[in-house]
Enzyme design. Structure first.
Site, PDB file in Angstrom:
ATOM      1  N   ASP A 153       0.832  -1.213   0.000  1.00 56.58           N
ATOM      2  CA  ASP A 153       0.000   0.000   0.000  1.00 56.58           C
ATOM      3  C   ASP A 153       0.860   1.254   0.000  1.00 56.58           C
ATOM      4  O   ASP A 153       0.439   2.302  -0.495  1.00 56.58           O
ATOM      5  CB  ASP A 153      -0.900   0.036   1.251  1.00 56.58           C
ATOM      6  CG  ASP A 153      -1.843  -1.143   1.325  1.00 56.58           C
ATOM      7  OD1 ASP A 153      -1.822  -1.997   0.416  1.00 56.58           O
ATOM      8  OD2 ASP A 153      -2.600  -1.234   2.322  1.00 56.58           O
ATOM      9  N   HIS A 169      -7.593  -0.296  -3.715  1.00 58.78           N
ATOM     10  CA  HIS A 169      -6.439  -1.025  -4.266  1.00 58.78           C
ATOM     11  C   HIS A 169      -6.834  -1.892  -5.458  1.00 58.78           C
ATOM     12  O   HIS A 169      -7.732  -2.725  -5.362  1.00 58.78           O
ATOM     13  CB  HIS A 169      -5.735  -1.847  -3.190  1.00 58.78           C
ATOM     14  CG  HIS A 169      -5.358  -0.996  -2.005  1.00 58.78           C
ATOM     15  ND1 HIS A 169      -5.237  -1.482  -0.740  1.00 58.78           N
ATOM     16  CD2 HIS A 169      -5.065   0.336  -1.925  1.00 58.78           C
ATOM     17  CE1 HIS A 169      -4.898  -0.495   0.081  1.00 58.78           C
ATOM     18  NE2 HIS A 169      -4.798   0.626  -0.623  1.00 58.78           N
ATOM     19  N   ASP A 225      -5.209  -4.248  -6.817  1.00 59.58           N
ATOM     20  CA  ASP A 225      -4.621  -5.586  -6.902  1.00 59.58           C
ATOM     21  C   ASP A 225      -5.519  -6.707  -6.396  1.00 59.58           C
ATOM     22  O   ASP A 225      -5.071  -7.845  -6.225  1.00 59.58           O
ATOM     23  CB  ASP A 225      -3.245  -5.637  -6.213  1.00 59.58           C
ATOM     24  CG  ASP A 225      -3.282  -5.213  -4.759  1.00 59.58           C
ATOM     25  OD1 ASP A 225      -4.350  -4.779  -4.283  1.00 59.58           O
ATOM     26  OD2 ASP A 225      -2.230  -5.298  -4.087  1.00 59.58           O
TER      27      ASP A 225
HETATM   28  N1  ABU Z   1      -5.945  -4.114  -0.004  1.00 61.92           N
HETATM   29  C1  ABU Z   1      -6.638  -4.955  -0.878  1.00 61.92           C
HETATM   30  C2  ABU Z   1      -8.112  -4.961  -0.585  1.00 61.92           C
HETATM   31  C3  ABU Z   1      -8.829  -5.241  -1.789  1.00 61.92           C
HETATM   32  C4  ABU Z   1     -10.277  -5.552  -1.629  1.00 61.92           C
HETATM   33  O1  ABU Z   1     -10.784  -5.698  -0.538  1.00 61.92           O
HETATM   34  O2  ABU Z   1     -10.926  -5.666  -2.642  1.00 61.92           O
END
Ligand code: ABU
Length: 372
Positions: free
Chosen positions: A105, A243, A245
């Site tokens: 992050d 995010h 990813d």
């Molecule tokens: N930090 C990744 C969280 C992604 C999500 O909850 O979709």
């Protein structure tokens, strides 16, 4: 030791793996509110994550680090600070920090540069300190390493829409999705803000998700900072974007994995297709029904996977159907038990930062298309 990484799939030689030590359920702040009434932390309460959960998460993180080391990949680890202390700048004070499990992050490697993101949670403003010992070591070892930090944000109340969370909770899903598409969320455009994990690296193209933690000025800052790259703001139909990813995941040149429920902008899909990329919809996560307590991530952490090279990928051990899907796409899957880590802020990708992947800068998207 050297710093070099241009994409998410080249052969991995050195990686940072986070630690769960001292992670906190954060106190409420303008950008984020934790509310776990069934898990002992209703809205407004905060404190350390339960000791047994921290221990279980650290066991899985350590085992993951050991497995990587056995495969010949160098592993560095952060140095946790005391996240239970009060943190303050001249502009604000907050009774807790967060943790340093998800270094992805905060840090992004683009070529020979490691960039510290601005972040937008006050509770994460000082988290960069946990990574400084590793950055210092890399800076001393590699004369070509570029150590950069984005402008530290003020995070005054002007950076946040007042009362956002109380209001957003009452908006129906269609309204929330319209707000996401218009990027009318909690952050104002007072100052550049971004989390590094909102950036997906595909060589010369960087796709940056506008989200609950990344604003347009943040993307603009990245565009100016990386003049040799094409920096694209993108959104998906996710009511709580946080995010990229766990949504749009590069696997190898020509293949991207998509958490298909979070529909992509058709122009983004077209851009990939005209450049001969296959966009594959991921199977439903195995964890869809049984998700760990105190987790603020979505079940789509299933696709938060880590490539060891273009043909090998680490996948959470319980995600058997995803592993089968990746096998059918010609990928070797390394199963990694990691469910205990989820409540500490993410999956295998979140928990890591590429420091060195073999390979160089390439253009995988020679054809322009629409706004891309
Ligand atoms: N930090 C990744 C969280 C992604 C999500 O909850 O979709």
């Amino acid at each position: 030791m050297r710093v070099n990484s241009w994409n998410g799939w080249d052969p991995l030689r050195h990686v940072l793996v986070g630690r769960a030590d001292g992670t906190m359920v954060q106190a409420p702040e303008p950008a984020v509110q934790r509310d776990f009434p069934e898990d002992g932390f209703p809205l407004g309460t905060y404190g350390p994550m339960p000791a047994e959960m921290t221990e279980a998460a650290n066991e899985q993180l350590d085992a993951f680090a050991t497995m990587l080391t056995r495969r010949g990949i160098r592993v560095s680890r952060p140095t946790p600070i005391d996240f239970a202390q009060t943190f303050a700048t001249p502009d604000w004070e907050i009774p807790t920090g967060f943790g340093c499990m998800p270094p992805r992050d905060v840090l992004i490697t683009v070529g020979t540069e490691i960039l510290e993101a601005t972040m937008c949670y006050r509770s994460r403003w000082f988290e960069y300190l946990c990574y400084r010992p590793v950055l210092q070591e890399l800076f001393e070892a590699d004369p070509d390493m570029r150590w950069e930090t984005a402008p530290k944000p003020r995070l005054t109340d002007a950076s946040f829409v007042p009362g956002f969370w109380d209001e957003y909770r009452t908006v129906p899903k269609t309204g929330q999705l319209a707000r996401v598409a218009a990027h009318d969320l909690v952050l104002t455009e007072e100052e550049p803000l971004f989390d590094a994990a909102d950036i997906a690296r595909f060589g010369r193209d960087l796709f940056v998700q506008l989200s609950l933690v990344t604003n347009r000025k943040g993307v603009d800052w990245l565009r100016r900072h990386f003049p040799d790259h094409r920096v694209h703001p993108v959104t998906f139909t996710n009511t709580h974007p946080l995010h990229i990813d766990a949504t749009w995941v590069p696997l190898r040149p020509g293949l991207v994995l998509h958490a298909g429920e979070r529909l992509a902008d058709p122009e983004l899909v077209k851009y990939f297709e005209v450049n001969d990329w296959q966009v594959v919809e991921a199977v439903q996560p195995a964890s869809w029904k049984h998700y760990p307590r105190l987790s603020f991530c979505s079940p789509w952490l299933a696709v938060n996977i880590l490539n060891l090279d273009p043909g090998t990928v680490c996948v959470e051990a319980g995600e058997v159907r995803l592993a089968d899907q990746l096998n059918s796409l010609g990928m070797e899957v390394v199963p990694v038990p990691f469910r205990a880590v989820g409540p500490f802020g993410g999956g295998l990708h979140c928990a890591t930062v590429d420091i060195w992947r073999e390979g160089g800068l390439e253009d995988y998207f020679p054809r322009r298309c629409g706004r891309f």
